[in-house]
Design a protein around this motif. Structure first.
Motif, PDB file in Angstrom:
ATOM      1  N   MET A  85      28.222 -40.245  10.529  1.00  0.00           N
ATOM      2  CA  MET A  85      27.911 -41.207  11.179  1.00  0.00           C
ATOM      3  C   MET A  85      26.338 -40.787  11.314  1.00  0.00           C
ATOM      4  SD  MET A  85      29.279 -44.020  13.414  1.00  0.00           S
ATOM      5  CE  MET A  85      30.460 -43.132  13.898  1.00  0.00           C
ATOM      6  N   SER A  86      25.449 -42.334  11.280  1.00  0.00           N
ATOM      7  CA  SER A  86      23.702 -41.926  11.553  1.00  0.00           C
ATOM      8  C   SER A  86      23.435 -43.329  12.819  1.00  0.00           C
ATOM      9  CB  SER A  86      23.064 -42.832  10.346  1.00  0.00           C
ATOM     10  OG  SER A  86      23.746 -44.077   9.852  1.00  0.00           O
ATOM     11  N   VAL A  87      22.769 -42.861  13.181  1.00  0.00           N
ATOM     12  CA  VAL A  87      21.592 -43.690  14.697  1.00  0.00           C
ATOM     13  C   VAL A  87      20.415 -44.110  14.358  1.00  0.00           C
ATOM     14  CG1 VAL A  87      21.382 -43.742  16.971  1.00  0.00           C
ATOM     15  CG2 VAL A  87      23.048 -41.683  15.620  1.00  0.00           C
ATOM     16  N   ASN A  88      20.757 -45.006  14.603  1.00  0.00           N
ATOM     17  CA  ASN A  88      18.915 -46.115  14.905  1.00  0.00           C
ATOM     18  C   ASN A  88      18.487 -46.636  15.527  1.00  0.00           C
ATOM     19  OD1 ASN A  88      16.807 -47.866  13.055  1.00  0.00           O
ATOM     20  ND2 ASN A  88      18.375 -49.347  13.478  1.00  0.00           N
ATOM     21  N   SER A  89      17.891 -46.293  16.290  1.00  0.00           N
ATOM     22  CA  SER A  89      17.668 -46.202  17.296  1.00  0.00           C
ATOM     23  C   SER A  89      15.772 -47.218  17.283  1.00  0.00           C
ATOM     24  CB  SER A  89      17.423 -45.519  18.798  1.00  0.00           C
ATOM     25  OG  SER A  89      16.608 -44.586  18.457  1.00  0.00           O
ATOM     26  N   VAL A  90      15.725 -47.830  18.545  1.00  0.00           N
ATOM     27  CA  VAL A  90      13.982 -48.235  18.585  1.00  0.00           C
ATOM     28  C   VAL A  90      13.924 -48.745  20.014  1.00  0.00           C
ATOM     29  CG1 VAL A  90      13.090 -50.489  17.256  1.00  0.00           C
ATOM     30  CG2 VAL A  90      14.499 -49.943  16.280  1.00  0.00           C
ATOM     31  N   ILE A  91      13.023 -48.173  20.017  1.00  0.00           N
ATOM     32  CA  ILE A  91      12.647 -47.979  21.571  1.00  0.00           C
ATOM     33  C   ILE A  91      11.040 -48.390  22.028  1.00  0.00           C
ATOM     34  CG2 ILE A  91      12.007 -46.598  23.585  1.00  0.00           C
ATOM     35  CD1 ILE A  91      13.850 -44.157  22.383  1.00  0.00           C
ATOM     36  N   HIS A  92      11.113 -50.168  22.731  1.00  0.00           N
ATOM     37  CA  HIS A  92       9.939 -50.276  23.257  1.00  0.00           C
ATOM     38  C   HIS A  92       8.571 -49.916  23.433  1.00  0.00           C
ATOM     39  CE1 HIS A  92       7.151 -53.543  25.024  1.00  0.00           C
ATOM     40  NE2 HIS A  92       8.091 -54.457  24.781  1.00  0.00           N
ATOM     41  N   ASN A  93       7.772 -50.032  23.179  1.00  0.00           N
ATOM     42  CA  ASN A  93       6.401 -48.724  23.020  1.00  0.00           C
ATOM     43  C   ASN A  93       6.390 -48.606  24.781  1.00  0.00           C
ATOM     44  OD1 ASN A  93       6.080 -48.791  20.619  1.00  0.00           O
ATOM     45  ND2 ASN A  93       4.839 -50.729  20.791  1.00  0.00           N
ATOM     46  N   LYS A  94       6.820 -49.638  25.511  1.00  0.00           N
ATOM     47  CA  LYS A  94       6.766 -48.635  27.180  1.00  0.00           C
ATOM     48  C   LYS A  94       7.844 -47.726  27.609  1.00  0.00           C
ATOM     49  CE  LYS A  94       5.352 -53.810  28.515  1.00  0.00           C
ATOM     50  NZ  LYS A  94       5.082 -54.756  29.366  1.00  0.00           N
ATOM     51  N   PHE A  95       8.607 -47.601  27.324  1.00  0.00           N
ATOM     52  CA  PHE A  95       9.693 -46.882  27.045  1.00  0.00           C
ATOM     53  C   PHE A  95       9.538 -45.310  26.035  1.00  0.00           C
ATOM     54  CE2 PHE A  95      10.735 -51.495  28.766  1.00  0.00           C
ATOM     55  CZ  PHE A  95      10.434 -50.492  30.114  1.00  0.00           C
ATOM     56  N   LYS A  96       8.312 -45.580  25.472  1.00  0.00           N
ATOM     57  CA  LYS A  96       9.117 -44.098  24.296  1.00  0.00           C
ATOM     58  C   LYS A  96       8.935 -42.489  25.289  1.00  0.00           C
ATOM     59  CE  LYS A  96       8.635 -46.722  20.456  1.00  0.00           C
ATOM     60  NZ  LYS A  96       9.113 -46.721  19.368  1.00  0.00           N
ATOM     61  N   ASP A  97       7.814 -42.642  26.621  1.00  0.00           N
ATOM     62  CA  ASP A  97       8.433 -41.082  26.880  1.00  0.00           C
ATOM     63  C   ASP A  97       9.663 -40.881  27.694  1.00  0.00           C
ATOM     64  OD1 ASP A  97       7.779 -43.129  29.172  1.00  0.00           O
ATOM     65  OD2 ASP A  97       7.225 -42.210  30.502  1.00  0.00           O
ATOM     66  N   LEU A  98      10.500 -41.846  27.600  1.00  0.00           N
ATOM     67  CA  LEU A  98      11.991 -42.004  27.931  1.00  0.00           C
ATOM     68  C   LEU A  98      12.606 -41.570  26.842  1.00  0.00           C
ATOM     69  CD1 LEU A  98      12.254 -44.424  30.776  1.00  0.00           C
ATOM     70  CD2 LEU A  98      11.713 -42.539  31.171  1.00  0.00           C
ATOM     71  N   LYS A  99      12.546 -41.219  25.625  1.00  0.00           N
ATOM     72  CA  LYS A  99      13.355 -41.679  24.393  1.00  0.00           C
ATOM     73  C   LYS A  99      14.432 -39.868  24.687  1.00  0.00           C
ATOM     74  CE  LYS A  99      13.536 -40.872  19.394  1.00  0.00           C
ATOM     75  NZ  LYS A  99      12.817 -40.046  18.083  1.00  0.00           N
ATOM     76  N   TYR A 154      16.830 -50.578  22.103  1.00  0.00           N
ATOM     77  CA  TYR A 154      18.399 -50.975  21.641  1.00  0.00           C
ATOM     78  C   TYR A 154      18.960 -49.933  20.453  1.00  0.00           C
ATOM     79  CZ  TYR A 154      16.269 -52.628  16.287  1.00  0.00           C
ATOM     80  OH  TYR A 154      16.055 -52.632  15.657  1.00  0.00           O
ATOM     81  N   TYR A 155      20.275 -49.445  19.985  1.00  0.00           N
ATOM     82  CA  TYR A 155      20.732 -48.358  19.521  1.00  0.00           C
ATOM     83  C   TYR A 155      22.132 -48.292  18.486  1.00  0.00           C
ATOM     84  CZ  TYR A 155      18.917 -44.618  22.162  1.00  0.00           C
ATOM     85  OH  TYR A 155      17.607 -43.796  22.988  1.00  0.00           O
ATOM     86  N   GLU A 156      22.292 -47.919  17.419  1.00  0.00           N
ATOM     87  CA  GLU A 156      23.669 -48.484  16.388  1.00  0.00           C
ATOM     88  C   GLU A 156      23.574 -47.629  15.391  1.00  0.00           C
ATOM     89  OE1 GLU A 156      21.361 -52.842  14.173  1.00  0.00           O
ATOM     90  OE2 GLU A 156      20.679 -51.090  13.295  1.00  0.00           O
ATOM     91  N   PHE A 157      24.852 -47.325  15.342  1.00  0.00           N
ATOM     92  CA  PHE A 157      25.215 -46.132  14.976  1.00  0.00           C
ATOM     93  C   PHE A 157      26.218 -47.483  13.715  1.00  0.00           C
ATOM     94  CE2 PHE A 157      24.819 -44.977  19.249  1.00  0.00           C
ATOM     95  CZ  PHE A 157      25.267 -43.669  19.065  1.00  0.00           C
ATOM     96  N   LYS A 158      25.942 -46.196  12.349  1.00  0.00           N
ATOM     97  CA  LYS A 158      26.495 -46.571  11.372  1.00  0.00           C
ATOM     98  C   LYS A 158      27.284 -45.368  10.050  1.00  0.00           C
ATOM     99  CE  LYS A 158      22.954 -50.093  11.564  1.00  0.00           C
ATOM    100  NZ  LYS A 158      21.417 -50.163  10.298  1.00  0.00           N
ATOM    101  N   THR A 159      28.340 -46.355   9.604  1.00  0.00           N
ATOM    102  CA  THR A 159      28.818 -45.026   8.324  1.00  0.00           C
ATOM    103  C   THR A 159      27.555 -44.687   7.272  1.00  0.00           C
ATOM    104  OG1 THR A 159      30.361 -46.101   8.086  1.00  0.00           O
ATOM    105  CG2 THR A 159      30.711 -44.891   9.579  1.00  0.00           C
ATOM    106  N   LEU A 160      28.439 -44.653   6.578  1.00  0.00           N
ATOM    107  CA  LEU A 160      28.172 -45.345   4.911  1.00  0.00           C
ATOM    108  C   LEU A 160      27.344 -46.819   4.217  1.00  0.00           C
ATOM    109  CD1 LEU A 160      26.272 -43.730   2.380  1.00  0.00           C
ATOM    110  CD2 LEU A 160      28.297 -43.237   0.906  1.00  0.00           C
ATOM    111  N   LEU A 161      29.411 -47.017   4.759  1.00  0.00           N
ATOM    112  CA  LEU A 161      29.536 -48.661   4.233  1.00  0.00           C
ATOM    113  C   LEU A 161      30.161 -49.402   5.684  1.00  0.00           C
ATOM    114  CD1 LEU A 161      32.080 -47.437   1.681  1.00  0.00           C
ATOM    115  CD2 LEU A 161      29.621 -48.308   1.685  1.00  0.00           C
ATOM    116  N   LEU A 162      30.107 -49.206   7.038  1.00  0.00           N
ATOM    117  CA  LEU A 162      30.292 -49.687   8.115  1.00  0.00           C
ATOM    118  C   LEU A 162      29.642 -49.596   9.294  1.00  0.00           C
ATOM    119  CD1 LEU A 162      34.239 -49.136   7.829  1.00  0.00           C
ATOM    120  CD2 LEU A 162      33.271 -51.213   6.976  1.00  0.00           C
TER     121      LEU A 162
END
Length: 256
Positions: free
Chosen positions: A1-15, A97-105
């Motif tokens: 399971m892979s995780v993709n996350s994008v955090i607004h520049n204003k909140f980078k320090d809260l990662k 936002y965060y997304e959880f993905k497998t290789l195909l799904l």
């Protein structure tokens, strides 16, 4: 399971803290509000209240579509919030936002924004006609919607619970939520008026909104009202037809 996350520049320090919330979402906090299909929780973080919406795992067809062909609801919510901000349209501050993905799904996704406290939502206008300055708020909401349309924003989920309303002095501010369904581009007259169809079943409210929208756009009142009311009735008919069908299907499954 892979995780993709994008955090607004204003909140980078809260990662690190945001990661902790998302990776432990199911065991942290309690569900907030009425969410039929998704889960919503509030978290306190460094003096801010964060609103975290967890989108359920989509059906298998959409798991493939979101994995390869379409942006997820969480990604669209985040990007549309930033787009609205750039247009000076009210919406809670997007955080990540965060997304959880497998290789195909595609699996789960999460959208994080700052919690925005409001006085009412549009929904209260449909249930409490004695609310102070009811007509004034309804007309201000209509002017807000007109400005959306002028800025080429077609909010496809323009429904009673998706506009937060705050009283500021003698004026009102409006904030859109549940942002994952929007279109951007020039809107013709029919598209503009159809955008009101999901908001209310009350003819008196449609009359007020039609009057205000006609004034804002320089349209003929009867033309606005006739289309707005017919689209409202058509939406209600589709809504209840779908509801009756679901009820029959549940009955059939229970008694087969």
């Amino acid at each position: 399971m892979s995780v993709n996350s994008v955090i607004h520049n204003k909140f980078k320090d809260l990662k690190g803290s945001l990661n902790h919330i998302i990776f432990n979402f199911d065991s942290l906090g309690e569900n907030f509000g009425n969410q039929d299909r998704n889960s919503l929780k509030l978290f306190e973080l460094e003096g801010k209240t964060l609103n975290v919406k967890s989108f359920r795992v989509p059906n298998i067809i959409n798991q493939i579509a979101y994995r390869f062909l379409r942006k997820s609801k969480a990604q669209r919510s985040f990007e549309y919030a930033k787009k609205l901000q750039s247009l000076d349209i009210g919406t809670p501050q997007p955080v990540a936002y965060y997304e959880f993905k497998t290789l195909l799904l595609f699996k789960k996704s999460y959208y994080i924004s700052e919690q925005l406290d409001c006085d009412i939502t549009y929904r209260e206008l449909t249930t409490d006609f004695d609310y102070p300055n009811h007509e004034g708020i309804l007309r201000a909401f209509t002017r807000f919607t007109y400005r959306l349309h002028e800025k080429q924003v077609n909010f496809l989920d323009h429904s009673p619970g998706n506009t937060l309303i705050k009283k500021v002095g003698e004026d009102y501010e409006f904030y859109l939520v549940d942002l994952n369904r929007m279109e951007f581009g020039e809107m013709n007259f029919e598209t503009r008026i159809k955008n009101f169809a999901r908001l209310t079943t009350h003819k008196s409210m449609v009359e007020v909104m039609s009057d205000e929208y006609a004034k804002m756009g320089g349209y003929d009142y009867d033309r606005v009202f006739n289309l707005m009311w017919s689209e409202t009735e058509a939406f209600q008919e589709r809504f209840y037809r779908k509801k009756r069908l679901k009820k029959k299907l549940r009955f059939w499954k229970t008694n087969k």
